[in-house]
Design a protein around this motif. Structure first.
Motif, PDB file in Angstrom:
ATOM      1  N   ALA A  83      -2.954 -15.042   0.405  1.00  0.00           N
ATOM      2  CA  ALA A  83      -4.047 -16.013   0.544  1.00  0.00           C
ATOM      3  C   ALA A  83      -4.606 -16.469  -0.800  1.00  0.00           C
ATOM      4  O   ALA A  83      -5.813 -16.660  -0.949  1.00  0.00           O
ATOM      5  N   GLY A  84      -3.721 -16.639  -1.796  1.00  0.00           N
ATOM      6  CA  GLY A  84      -4.166 -17.129  -3.095  1.00  0.00           C
ATOM      7  C   GLY A  84      -5.006 -16.152  -3.890  1.00  0.00           C
ATOM      8  O   GLY A  84      -5.740 -16.566  -4.799  1.00  0.00           O
ATOM      9  N   ARG A  85      -4.903 -14.859  -3.600  1.00  0.00           N
ATOM     10  CA  ARG A  85      -5.742 -13.860  -4.285  1.00  0.00           C
ATOM     11  C   ARG A  85      -5.133 -13.469  -5.633  1.00  0.00           C
ATOM     12  O   ARG A  85      -4.735 -12.338  -5.865  1.00  0.00           O
ATOM     13  N   LYS A  86      -5.081 -14.414  -6.520  1.00  0.00           N
ATOM     14  CA  LYS A  86      -4.510 -14.200  -7.851  1.00  0.00           C
ATOM     15  C   LYS A  86      -5.617 -13.875  -8.847  1.00  0.00           C
ATOM     16  O   LYS A  86      -6.712 -14.427  -8.778  1.00  0.00           O
ATOM     17  N   GLY A  87      -5.311 -12.980  -9.783  1.00  0.00           N
ATOM     18  CA  GLY A  87      -6.263 -12.653 -10.834  1.00  0.00           C
ATOM     19  C   GLY A  87      -7.315 -11.640 -10.445  1.00  0.00           C
ATOM     20  O   GLY A  87      -8.278 -11.433 -11.185  1.00  0.00           O
ATOM     21  N   HIS A  88      -7.143 -10.986  -9.314  1.00  0.00           N
ATOM     22  CA  HIS A  88      -8.118  -9.976  -8.902  1.00  0.00           C
ATOM     23  C   HIS A  88      -8.004  -8.734  -9.780  1.00  0.00           C
ATOM     24  O   HIS A  88      -6.908  -8.331 -10.181  1.00  0.00           O
ATOM     25  N   ILE A  89      -9.128  -8.129 -10.058  1.00  0.00           N
ATOM     26  CA  ILE A  89      -9.152  -6.843 -10.755  1.00  0.00           C
ATOM     27  C   ILE A  89      -8.940  -5.756  -9.713  1.00  0.00           C
ATOM     28  O   ILE A  89      -9.662  -5.688  -8.716  1.00  0.00           O
ATOM     29  N   GLY A  90      -7.938  -4.926  -9.920  1.00  0.00           N
ATOM     30  CA  GLY A  90      -7.661  -3.910  -8.912  1.00  0.00           C
ATOM     31  C   GLY A  90      -6.628  -2.909  -9.363  1.00  0.00           C
ATOM     32  O   GLY A  90      -6.259  -2.834 -10.537  1.00  0.00           O
ATOM     33  N   GLY A  91      -6.154  -2.131  -8.404  1.00  0.00           N
ATOM     34  CA  GLY A  91      -5.172  -1.095  -8.676  1.00  0.00           C
ATOM     35  C   GLY A  91      -4.061  -1.123  -7.653  1.00  0.00           C
ATOM     36  O   GLY A  91      -3.947  -2.053  -6.847  1.00  0.00           O
ATOM     37  N   ILE A  92      -3.244  -0.087  -7.679  1.00  0.00           N
ATOM     38  CA  ILE A  92      -2.079   0.007  -6.804  1.00  0.00           C
ATOM     39  C   ILE A  92      -2.305   1.113  -5.780  1.00  0.00           C
ATOM     40  O   ILE A  92      -2.726   2.216  -6.122  1.00  0.00           O
ATOM     41  N   GLU A  93      -2.023   0.799  -4.531  1.00  0.00           N
ATOM     42  CA  GLU A  93      -2.068   1.770  -3.448  1.00  0.00           C
ATOM     43  C   GLU A  93      -0.700   1.794  -2.770  1.00  0.00           C
ATOM     44  O   GLU A  93       0.164   0.961  -3.059  1.00  0.00           O
ATOM     45  N   ALA A  94      -0.509   2.739  -1.865  1.00  0.00           N
ATOM     46  CA  ALA A  94       0.780   2.846  -1.179  1.00  0.00           C
ATOM     47  C   ALA A  94       0.580   3.408   0.222  1.00  0.00           C
ATOM     48  O   ALA A  94      -0.405   4.101   0.505  1.00  0.00           O
ATOM     49  N   LEU A  95       1.526   3.090   1.090  1.00  0.00           N
ATOM     50  CA  LEU A  95       1.589   3.693   2.417  1.00  0.00           C
ATOM     51  C   LEU A  95       3.060   3.869   2.776  1.00  0.00           C
ATOM     52  O   LEU A  95       3.947   3.257   2.165  1.00  0.00           O
ATOM     53  N   THR A  96       3.300   4.711   3.763  1.00  0.00           N
ATOM     54  CA  THR A  96       4.660   4.930   4.249  1.00  0.00           C
ATOM     55  C   THR A  96       4.748   4.457   5.688  1.00  0.00           C
ATOM     56  O   THR A  96       3.903   4.801   6.515  1.00  0.00           O
ATOM     57  N   LEU A  97       5.757   3.647   5.975  1.00  0.00           N
ATOM     58  CA  LEU A  97       6.005   3.176   7.328  1.00  0.00           C
ATOM     59  C   LEU A  97       7.462   3.443   7.671  1.00  0.00           C
ATOM     60  O   LEU A  97       8.366   2.973   6.971  1.00  0.00           O
TER      61      LEU A  97
END
Length: 210
Positions: free
Chosen positions: A25-39
């Motif tokens: 949805a155009g969410r470029k340049g956000h300050i954040g980190g990396i998360e993960a899940l297993t499916l």
């Protein structure tokens, strides 16, 4: 007069299309980190803006590609960083999470989710509890964050945890409340979460819809 016989310069080829996934949805340049899940045994990474409670990337099953996405589309508080920097954060996300410390709550199985939805359908039809029924809170939270918290008010989640306890028989059904109606409302909520989630968040968790 014979200019048309002259060799014309080659037309430059367009640059190759980027293989890096695009932000949700155009969410470029956000300050954040990396998360993960297993499916279903596959580890998926995703970018997350903790300040805004938003998922910013599709689910990405490749560590190097996740690092490339973050280098191109995400920032940290001190600015942009290269893939090497982000690769370390991707590695950290394999076993660690800033959102959910319980590893089992970050692991999902499509068959188990399908069985839960089938059980929810039975409760809608019969109006009797389903002991042990559960739809993990963390999964519902992530789908909401991926969808930008755009679940319609009539399918809101203000009582979703209470609905689940009622359906599981872990809490008494209040007088005048139909368990069939509770189950139907929870299903509408799950449908709305999946419908609002963009990209492969919706396709990978389509099993939650009914």
């Amino acid at each position: 007069m014979f200019d048309f016989f002259k060799k014309k310069p080659p037309v430059p080829e367009p640059p190759p299309a980027s293989t890096t996934p695009q932000p949700l949805a155009g969410r470029k340049g956000h300050i954040g980190g990396i998360e993960a899940l297993t499916l279903d045994g596959t580890l998926y990474f995703f970018g997350f803006d903790f300040r805004s409670d938003l998922v910013v990337s599709p689910l990405i099953p490749d560590a190097a590609l996740m690092a490339r996405f973050a280098a191109e589309h995400m920032e940290q508080r001190d600015g942009v960083h290269d893939e090497t920097y982000w690769r370390e954060l991707v590695g950290y996300a394999v076993d660690n999470s800033e959102l959910c410390s319980d590893e089992t709550s970050r692991s999902f199985d499509s068959q188990a989710l399908a069985a839960a939805i089938a059980s929810l359908g039975r409760v809608q039809r019969e109006g009797t509890p389903e002991p042990g029924f559960a739809i993990e809170y963390h999964l519902r939270y992530l789908l909401g964050a991926a969808g930008g918290w755009e679940v319609p008010e009539e399918a809101g989640d203000e009582d979703a945890d209470a609905w689940i306890r009622l359906i599981a028989g872990a809490a008494p059904v209040p007088e005048g409340v139909s368990l069939s109606d509770v189950a139907a409302r929870l299903q509408r909520h799950l449908n709305a979460l999946v419908d609002a989630a963009p990209g492969n968040w919706a396709t990978l968790f389509a099993v939650l819809k009914s």
